[in-house]
Write a protein that holds these residues in place. Sequence first.
Motif: not given
Length: 326
Positions: A159-162, A189-192, A58-60, A212-215
């Motif tokens: 909440l993305d992605n806690r 750094s998933e968001e990058l 899961a990205h933090m 695991v991530d949001v969708t």
Amino acid sequence: MKLLKILTQAAGPSGNEERIRDVIINEVKPYADEITIDPLGNLIVRKKGPGKKLMLDAHMDEIGIIVTYIEEDGLLRFSNLGGLMLNTVISQRVRFLSGVSGSVYKEMNGESELKLSEMYIDIGAESREEAEKLVSVGDVAVFEGAFDEKGNRIVSKALDNRAGCYVLIEALKKVKEPKNDLYFVFSVSEELGLRGAKTAPFNVRPDYAVAVDVTRTGDLPGKTKMAVKLGEGACIKVKDSSVLCHPYMKAKMVEAAEKRSIPYQMEVLESGGTDTGAIQHAIGGVPSGCISLPTRYIHTPSEMVDKRDLDAAVALMSAIIEDGCE
Ligand code: CO
Ligand code: ZN
């Protein structure tokens, strides 16, 4: 939901995950056999088992902003860390890691198209000199967004992605005698552009992986059709723009959910990628699946998830771990 509140409220913009990482380390310590931080900052928590290596990810990091220039009048120009929704940022509060707070503005003159280059952050400084005592070019901030529970729904920033981190932590707590050698990876750094997930597999060398991530959801007025609804269960990802999930992992996940009557939905996300893609395409290829959490208003300070979906996601992750991958 106390843990989820703590996780969402910790600051961790991409590339600056130290604080959220410390919060997670503190939480997983009693359950881990080994805790390491890799060269780029990915947190790798091992729970030893006899079988093949199964990586759970899961990205933090969370979206944020970075200061690019300080004006003579003390206003800050900034750039985005991750995919900002420009129509939602005006008048939002941001908080720098130092604690300094500011708000995002743009001179509003009619219906002009929103551009990041026309926006600025006001931290209350009256001159460049005063602003420079509080912030420097390159400083980063996250959006403020308090944690609220409303019935089954939860609203918060990040909440993305806690929410995904929460699922991994809760699943780790439930592990007993795993069949696989488990590596819980909290990536950076998933968001990058899935950056942490590109390198972490080389350190873990997994045989299989589940992210695991949001969708997104398709249950709002005027939205494009998508067969995902808030409150209808955890999503088993089929596809997003980064990946076509491996048929072996997808089948495993469906079987695990069916066997235990865990509510689930099949997910095809037309735009947006996840760590799943980076992991599946690393090393010589890592068969990967993904549990997604239906989430409204992604990348705003008021994202929304449903507790029943969170419970289903924890149950599904635990089920996959219990069944094991051979
Ligand atoms: Co995101
Ligand atoms: Zn995410």
